[in-house]
Design a protein around this motif. Structure first.
Motif, PDB file in Angstrom:
ATOM      1  N   TYR A   1     -12.489   4.933  -2.897  1.00 63.22           N
ATOM      2  CA  TYR A   1     -13.053   6.150  -2.329  1.00 63.22           C
ATOM      3  C   TYR A   1     -13.807   6.926  -3.416  1.00 63.22           C
ATOM      4  O   TYR A   1     -13.408   6.921  -4.574  1.00 63.22           O
ATOM      5  CB  TYR A   1     -11.959   7.050  -1.754  1.00 63.22           C
ATOM      6  CG  TYR A   1     -11.369   6.543  -0.462  1.00 63.22           C
ATOM      7  CD1 TYR A   1     -11.870   6.963   0.764  1.00 63.22           C
ATOM      8  CD2 TYR A   1     -10.301   5.652  -0.460  1.00 63.22           C
ATOM      9  CE1 TYR A   1     -11.324   6.506   1.948  1.00 63.22           C
ATOM     10  CE2 TYR A   1      -9.757   5.185   0.729  1.00 63.22           C
ATOM     11  CZ  TYR A   1     -10.276   5.617   1.924  1.00 63.22           C
ATOM     12  OH  TYR A   1      -9.746   5.164   3.099  1.00 63.22           O
TER      13      TYR A   1
ATOM     14  N   ARG B   1      -5.133  -0.914   7.467  1.00 61.90           N
ATOM     15  CA  ARG B   1      -5.062  -0.387   6.096  1.00 61.90           C
ATOM     16  C   ARG B   1      -5.472   1.087   6.055  1.00 61.90           C
ATOM     17  O   ARG B   1      -4.837   1.905   5.410  1.00 61.90           O
ATOM     18  CB  ARG B   1      -5.969  -1.220   5.193  1.00 61.90           C
ATOM     19  CG  ARG B   1      -6.016  -0.789   3.759  1.00 61.90           C
ATOM     20  CD  ARG B   1      -7.068  -1.630   3.015  1.00 61.90           C
ATOM     21  NE  ARG B   1      -7.133  -1.298   1.642  1.00 61.90           N
ATOM     22  CZ  ARG B   1      -6.427  -1.877   0.677  1.00 61.90           C
ATOM     23  NH1 ARG B   1      -5.618  -2.871   0.987  1.00 61.90           N
ATOM     24  NH2 ARG B   1      -6.541  -1.484  -0.563  1.00 61.90           N
ATOM     25  N   THR B   2      -6.556   1.423   6.754  1.00 61.74           N
ATOM     26  CA  THR B   2      -7.021   2.812   6.810  1.00 61.74           C
ATOM     27  C   THR B   2      -5.950   3.712   7.421  1.00 61.74           C
ATOM     28  O   THR B   2      -5.692   4.810   6.920  1.00 61.74           O
ATOM     29  CB  THR B   2      -8.332   2.905   7.618  1.00 61.74           C
ATOM     30  OG1 THR B   2      -9.314   2.083   6.988  1.00 61.74           O
ATOM     31  CG2 THR B   2      -8.828   4.326   7.711  1.00 61.74           C
TER      32      THR B   2
ATOM     33  N   ILE C   1      -3.135   4.176   4.810  1.00 54.79           N
ATOM     34  CA  ILE C   1      -3.537   5.078   3.721  1.00 54.79           C
ATOM     35  C   ILE C   1      -3.501   6.523   4.205  1.00 54.79           C
ATOM     36  O   ILE C   1      -2.964   7.400   3.532  1.00 54.79           O
ATOM     37  CB  ILE C   1      -4.918   4.698   3.170  1.00 54.79           C
ATOM     38  CG1 ILE C   1      -4.834   3.369   2.405  1.00 54.79           C
ATOM     39  CG2 ILE C   1      -5.474   5.805   2.269  1.00 54.79           C
ATOM     40  CD1 ILE C   1      -6.174   2.786   2.008  1.00 54.79           C
TER      41      ILE C   1
ATOM     42  N   ARG D   1       2.427   1.909  -3.322  1.00 50.83           N
ATOM     43  CA  ARG D   1       1.471   2.438  -4.293  1.00 50.83           C
ATOM     44  C   ARG D   1       1.292   3.936  -4.155  1.00 50.83           C
ATOM     45  O   ARG D   1       1.131   4.650  -5.127  1.00 50.83           O
ATOM     46  CB  ARG D   1       0.103   1.781  -4.094  1.00 50.83           C
ATOM     47  CG  ARG D   1      -0.129   0.587  -4.918  1.00 50.83           C
ATOM     48  CD  ARG D   1      -1.592   0.209  -4.985  1.00 50.83           C
ATOM     49  NE  ARG D   1      -2.482   0.941  -4.124  1.00 50.83           N
ATOM     50  CZ  ARG D   1      -3.286   0.384  -3.233  1.00 50.83           C
ATOM     51  NH1 ARG D   1      -3.321  -0.910  -3.069  1.00 50.83           N
ATOM     52  NH2 ARG D   1      -4.091   1.122  -2.500  1.00 50.83           N
ATOM     53  N   TYR D   2       1.269   4.414  -2.916  1.00 50.84           N
ATOM     54  CA  TYR D   2       0.961   5.812  -2.672  1.00 50.84           C
ATOM     55  C   TYR D   2       2.173   6.729  -2.761  1.00 50.84           C
ATOM     56  O   TYR D   2       2.019   7.914  -3.055  1.00 50.84           O
ATOM     57  CB  TYR D   2       0.324   5.987  -1.291  1.00 50.84           C
ATOM     58  CG  TYR D   2      -1.158   5.730  -1.299  1.00 50.84           C
ATOM     59  CD1 TYR D   2      -2.050   6.749  -1.563  1.00 50.84           C
ATOM     60  CD2 TYR D   2      -1.662   4.463  -1.065  1.00 50.84           C
ATOM     61  CE1 TYR D   2      -3.418   6.520  -1.584  1.00 50.84           C
ATOM     62  CE2 TYR D   2      -3.021   4.220  -1.083  1.00 50.84           C
ATOM     63  CZ  TYR D   2      -3.891   5.255  -1.340  1.00 50.84           C
ATOM     64  OH  TYR D   2      -5.237   5.017  -1.376  1.00 50.84           O
TER      65      TYR D   2
ATOM     66  N   ASN E   1      -4.899   6.246  -6.666  1.00 46.26           N
ATOM     67  CA  ASN E   1      -4.882   5.193  -5.654  1.00 46.26           C
ATOM     68  C   ASN E   1      -6.141   5.204  -4.802  1.00 46.26           C
ATOM     69  O   ASN E   1      -6.754   4.161  -4.562  1.00 46.26           O
ATOM     70  CB  ASN E   1      -3.649   5.339  -4.755  1.00 46.26           C
ATOM     71  CG  ASN E   1      -2.419   4.757  -5.371  1.00 46.26           C
ATOM     72  OD1 ASN E   1      -2.428   3.646  -5.881  1.00 46.26           O
ATOM     73  ND2 ASN E   1      -1.340   5.506  -5.349  1.00 46.26           N
ATOM     74  N   LEU E   2      -6.527   6.383  -4.341  1.00 47.24           N
ATOM     75  CA  LEU E   2      -7.711   6.476  -3.494  1.00 47.24           C
ATOM     76  C   LEU E   2      -8.970   6.055  -4.241  1.00 47.24           C
ATOM     77  O   LEU E   2      -9.803   5.320  -3.710  1.00 47.24           O
ATOM     78  CB  LEU E   2      -7.875   7.905  -2.964  1.00 47.24           C
ATOM     79  CG  LEU E   2      -6.897   8.313  -1.873  1.00 47.24           C
ATOM     80  CD1 LEU E   2      -6.953   9.817  -1.649  1.00 47.24           C
ATOM     81  CD2 LEU E   2      -7.182   7.567  -0.581  1.00 47.24           C
TER      82      LEU E   2
ATOM     83  N   ILE F   1       0.842  -1.203   0.000  1.00 44.57           N
ATOM     84  CA  ILE F   1       0.000   0.000   0.000  1.00 44.57           C
ATOM     85  C   ILE F   1       0.873   1.248   0.000  1.00 44.57           C
ATOM     86  O   ILE F   1       0.650   2.174  -0.785  1.00 44.57           O
ATOM     87  CB  ILE F   1      -0.961  -0.009   1.211  1.00 44.57           C
ATOM     88  CG1 ILE F   1      -2.019  -1.087   1.024  1.00 44.57           C
ATOM     89  CG2 ILE F   1      -1.604   1.372   1.412  1.00 44.57           C
ATOM     90  CD1 ILE F   1      -2.857  -1.357   2.255  1.00 44.57           C
TER      91      ILE F   1
ATOM     92  N   ASP G   1      -8.546   1.909  -3.960  1.00 47.44           N
ATOM     93  CA  ASP G   1      -9.117   1.808  -2.621  1.00 47.44           C
ATOM     94  C   ASP G   1     -10.596   2.141  -2.552  1.00 47.44           C
ATOM     95  O   ASP G   1     -11.199   2.081  -1.491  1.00 47.44           O
ATOM     96  CB  ASP G   1      -8.319   2.676  -1.640  1.00 47.44           C
ATOM     97  CG  ASP G   1      -6.920   2.115  -1.433  1.00 47.44           C
ATOM     98  OD1 ASP G   1      -6.804   0.888  -1.240  1.00 47.44           O
ATOM     99  OD2 ASP G   1      -5.945   2.883  -1.479  1.00 47.44           O
TER     100      ASP G   1
END
Length: 194
Positions: free
Chosen positions: A146, A78-79, A82, A40-41, A139-140, A37, A144
Motif C-alpha cells: 500500500y 486477503r483484502t 487485512i 503479521r498484523y 505490514n501495509l 496474514i 502488502d
C-alpha cells in the motif's frame, strides 16, 4: 481453465448457495495463508484467531458480492482479512500526529548478511514485537504494497505520520534483527592469535 480455478469456481457457487461443505472447503483452502496474514498484523495469537474467524464470517456473508470476472478469490479474501485486522488494531491503538516528517531511509538499512541468516519465522516474531501502530503501517506498506496515501486514508492519519511509523518500524526491526543475529552468530575477533 486450470484445476485450482475450477475448484475455486465450484466453491464460490457452493458458498453462494450457502452449502456448508463448500464453505468448509473454502475455509480449508485459504486457512493457512490468511492466518499468516493475521499473525503479521496482530500482536497475539488470540487476536489473530479472532480476526481470522471474523474475516471468514465476512467472506461468507458477502460472497454474493464477489465477481469472478473482476478479480481473483484469494486476493478478495486477503483484502477482507487485512481490513479485519486493521479494524481490530484500531480498537487497541492510537496514532499520534507527526507533522513535517522527512524520510531518513539511509539510517534504516539492514545489511544483507543479517537477512540471509534469518528464517521467516524469526522475522515474523520480530515484526509482531513492533509497537502496534508501526507494525500496522509496516505490514501495509512493505508486505502488502500500500502507498502512504492509501495507508493514511485507511487509518485516518496523515501521510507524514504513516512515513514516520514506517521509518520507526524499520529502525526497530534493524535493531532487533542485529541483536538476534549477534546472539546466534557472535562476532569473531580476527586479531586474536590462534
Amino acid at each position: 481453465m486450470n484445476l485450482f480455478v475450477k475448484q475455486s469456481s465450484r466453491l464460490i457457487k457452493g458458498c453462494k448457495a450457502n452449502d456448508r461443505s463448500a464453505q468448509e472447503g473454502l475455509y480449508k483452502q485459504f486457512y493457512a495463508e490468511m492466518l499468516r496474514i493475521c499473525y503479521r498484523y496482530l500482536k497475539t495469537d488470540d487476536l489473530a484467531s479472532e480476526a481470522l474467524n471474523t474475516g471468514f464470517l465476512k467472506v461468507f456473508s458477502h460472497i454474493n458480492e464477489f465477481d469472478e470476472v473482476k478479480g481473483e478469490l484469494g486476493a478478495w479474501i486477503r483484502t477482507i482479512m487485512i481490513r479485519t485486522c486493521i479494524d481490530l488494531s484500531r480498537k487497541e491503538l492510537k496514532f499520534s500526529s507527526i507533522s513535517n516528517y522527512t524520510d531518513d531511509l539511509e539510517s534504516v538499512f539492514v545489511e544483507p548478511t543479517i537477512l540471509s541468516k534469518l528464517y521467516a519465522e524469526d522475522l515474523l516474531k520480530s515484526i509482531r514485537k513492533l509497537p502496534e501502530a508501526s507494525k500496522l503501517v509496516f505490514n501495509l506498506s512493505v508486505l502488502d504494497g500500500y502507498s502512504h496515501r492509501e495507508i493514511a486514508g485507511q487509518l485516518n492519519i496523515s501521510e507524514s505520520t504513516s512515513r514516520w511509523h514506517l521509518s520507526e518500524a524499520k529502525k526497530l526491526l534493524r535493531a532487533m534483527l542485529t541483536r538476534s543475529t549477534n546472539k546466534m552468530y557472535p562476532p569473531t575477533d580476527n586479531n586474536k592469535a590462534t
